[in-house]
Design a protein around this motif. Sequence first.
Motif, mmCIF file in Angstrom:
data_model
loop_
_atom_site.group_PDB
_atom_site.id
_atom_site.type_symbol
_atom_site.label_atom_id
_atom_site.label_comp_id
_atom_site.label_asym_id
_atom_site.label_seq_id
_atom_site.Cartn_x
_atom_site.Cartn_y
_atom_site.Cartn_z
ATOM 1 N N ASP A 164 0.836 -1.199 0.000
ATOM 2 C CA ASP A 164 0.000 0.000 0.000
ATOM 3 C C ASP A 164 0.871 1.249 0.000
ATOM 4 O O ASP A 164 1.855 1.365 0.722
ATOM 5 C CB ASP A 164 -0.910 0.003 1.233
ATOM 6 C CG ASP A 164 -0.154 -0.296 2.529
ATOM 7 O OD1 ASP A 164 0.373 -1.413 2.644
ATOM 8 O OD2 ASP A 164 -0.069 0.599 3.395
ATOM 9 N N GLY A 165 0.515 2.194 -0.873
ATOM 10 C CA GLY A 165 1.186 3.491 -0.908
ATOM 11 C C GLY A 165 2.491 3.529 -1.667
ATOM 12 O O GLY A 165 3.198 4.545 -1.598
ATOM 13 N N VAL A 166 2.828 2.452 -2.390
ATOM 14 C CA VAL A 166 4.075 2.461 -3.166
ATOM 15 C C VAL A 166 3.810 2.008 -4.599
ATOM 16 O O VAL A 166 2.885 1.243 -4.867
ATOM 17 C CB VAL A 166 5.181 1.567 -2.550
ATOM 18 C CG1 VAL A 166 5.567 2.056 -1.166
ATOM 19 C CG2 VAL A 166 4.754 0.112 -2.527
ATOM 20 N N GLU A 167 4.633 2.518 -5.509
ATOM 21 C CA GLU A 167 4.639 2.046 -6.889
ATOM 22 C C GLU A 167 5.996 1.386 -7.148
ATOM 23 O O GLU A 167 7.033 2.031 -7.039
ATOM 24 C CB GLU A 167 4.445 3.193 -7.877
ATOM 25 C CG GLU A 167 4.448 2.705 -9.326
ATOM 26 C CD GLU A 167 4.428 3.840 -10.335
ATOM 27 O OE1 GLU A 167 3.575 3.784 -11.249
ATOM 28 O OE2 GLU A 167 5.246 4.768 -10.217
ATOM 29 N N LEU A 168 5.975 0.109 -7.453
ATOM 30 C CA LEU A 168 7.206 -0.603 -7.771
ATOM 31 C C LEU A 168 7.656 -0.212 -9.171
ATOM 32 O O LEU A 168 6.861 -0.234 -10.119
ATOM 33 C CB LEU A 168 6.985 -2.112 -7.696
ATOM 34 C CG LEU A 168 6.414 -2.669 -6.387
ATOM 35 C CD1 LEU A 168 6.356 -4.194 -6.443
ATOM 36 C CD2 LEU A 168 7.214 -2.205 -5.189
ATOM 37 N N PHE A 177 4.263 -1.471 -10.920
ATOM 38 C CA PHE A 177 3.072 -2.052 -10.283
ATOM 39 C C PHE A 177 2.706 -1.195 -9.085
ATOM 40 O O PHE A 177 3.562 -0.794 -8.306
ATOM 41 C CB PHE A 177 3.347 -3.487 -9.821
ATOM 42 C CG PHE A 177 2.170 -4.128 -9.134
ATOM 43 C CD1 PHE A 177 1.143 -4.694 -9.884
ATOM 44 C CD2 PHE A 177 2.083 -4.149 -7.751
ATOM 45 C CE1 PHE A 177 0.043 -5.271 -9.249
ATOM 46 C CE2 PHE A 177 0.987 -4.727 -7.118
ATOM 47 C CZ PHE A 177 -0.035 -5.290 -7.869
ATOM 48 N N GLY A 178 1.407 -0.942 -8.944
ATOM 49 C CA GLY A 178 0.920 -0.201 -7.795
ATOM 50 C C GLY A 178 0.863 1.294 -8.037
ATOM 51 O O GLY A 178 1.076 1.786 -9.143
ATOM 52 N N ALA A 179 0.575 2.024 -6.966
ATOM 53 C CA ALA A 179 0.466 3.482 -7.048
ATOM 54 C C ALA A 179 0.927 4.083 -5.734
ATOM 55 O O ALA A 179 0.623 3.564 -4.657
ATOM 56 C CB ALA A 179 -0.980 3.889 -7.336
ATOM 57 N N GLY A 180 1.681 5.179 -5.845
ATOM 58 C CA GLY A 180 2.158 5.853 -4.644
ATOM 59 C C GLY A 180 3.606 6.265 -4.793
ATOM 60 O O GLY A 180 4.086 6.516 -5.902
ATOM 61 N N ALA A 181 4.311 6.323 -3.673
ATOM 62 C CA ALA A 181 5.718 6.720 -3.680
ATOM 63 C C ALA A 181 6.535 5.685 -4.439
ATOM 64 O O ALA A 181 6.311 4.481 -4.301
ATOM 65 C CB ALA A 181 6.229 6.840 -2.246
#
Length: 218
Positions: A164-168, A177-181
Motif C-alpha cells: 500500500d502506498g508504493v509504486e514498484l 506495479f501499484g500506485a504511490g511513492a
Amino acid sequence: MANRGQLHPESEIRAAIAAERREIAAVLDELPGRAWDEPSLCTGWRVREVAAHMSLGFRYSFPKLAGELVKARGSLDRMTDRCARRDAAEFSTTQLAGFLRDNAHHPWKPPVGGIVAALGHDVVHGLDITVPLDVDRRIPRDRLRMLLSAVDPKSVRFFGARLDGVELRATDLDWTFGAGAPLSGSAQDLLLVTYGRKLPSGRLDGPDAGRFTLPKAN
C-alpha cells in the motif's frame, strides 16, 4: 496455447522451470559447506531448509502430504516447516542439489496458481538462497517477465506483501506495479518484494525503502 490469465505458452513456462531447477542445482553444487547453514530470506530457515523445501513436491506423494498435513493439524505452514527441517537434516547437500537436477521436468505445481506459480516457487526460493549469500546470479529476463506479468493484487495478498502506498518501478525492465511513492530496484528484487520478502540494505531506492529492507545485524 496459453491459459486464460497466462500470457505465455505452457511449453515455454515448463522449459523455463526445467532450466531454473538445473541452474539452481548448479549453484548449490558450488556452495561451500558453511554457506548451507547461513540464513535465507525465508524467516527461520537456513539455506539447507530452503533447498529441502524446494524438492518437497517431487519427493512426497499426495497421500504422504495429506498425512503430514493431518499431523500439522491442518496448518500448511506448520507442515512445510516440519518437513523442511526434517529433510534438511536427513539428506546431504549433494542429495538436496540432486533432487532439483533430477526432477527438472517434474510436473509438480503448487495447490494454487498453476504452472506460473511453479516457476515462481523455484525462482523466488532460489533467490531466497542467493541474495543473502551475495551470489551474483541474474534471473533471465524472459523468466522475470513471465512472473511479473502474473503479479496482481490477489497474488500480492496471498504472499502477505504489503504494498500500500508504493509504486514498484523496475530499473532494468519496463515494469511498474501499484500506485504511490516510487520504490525502485532490479526486477528480480522487486519480484521478491511482491512475494513478501525483505531485502538486504542498499538494494532498493525510494522514501519507503526501509519498509522492505532487513534490519542490520548487530
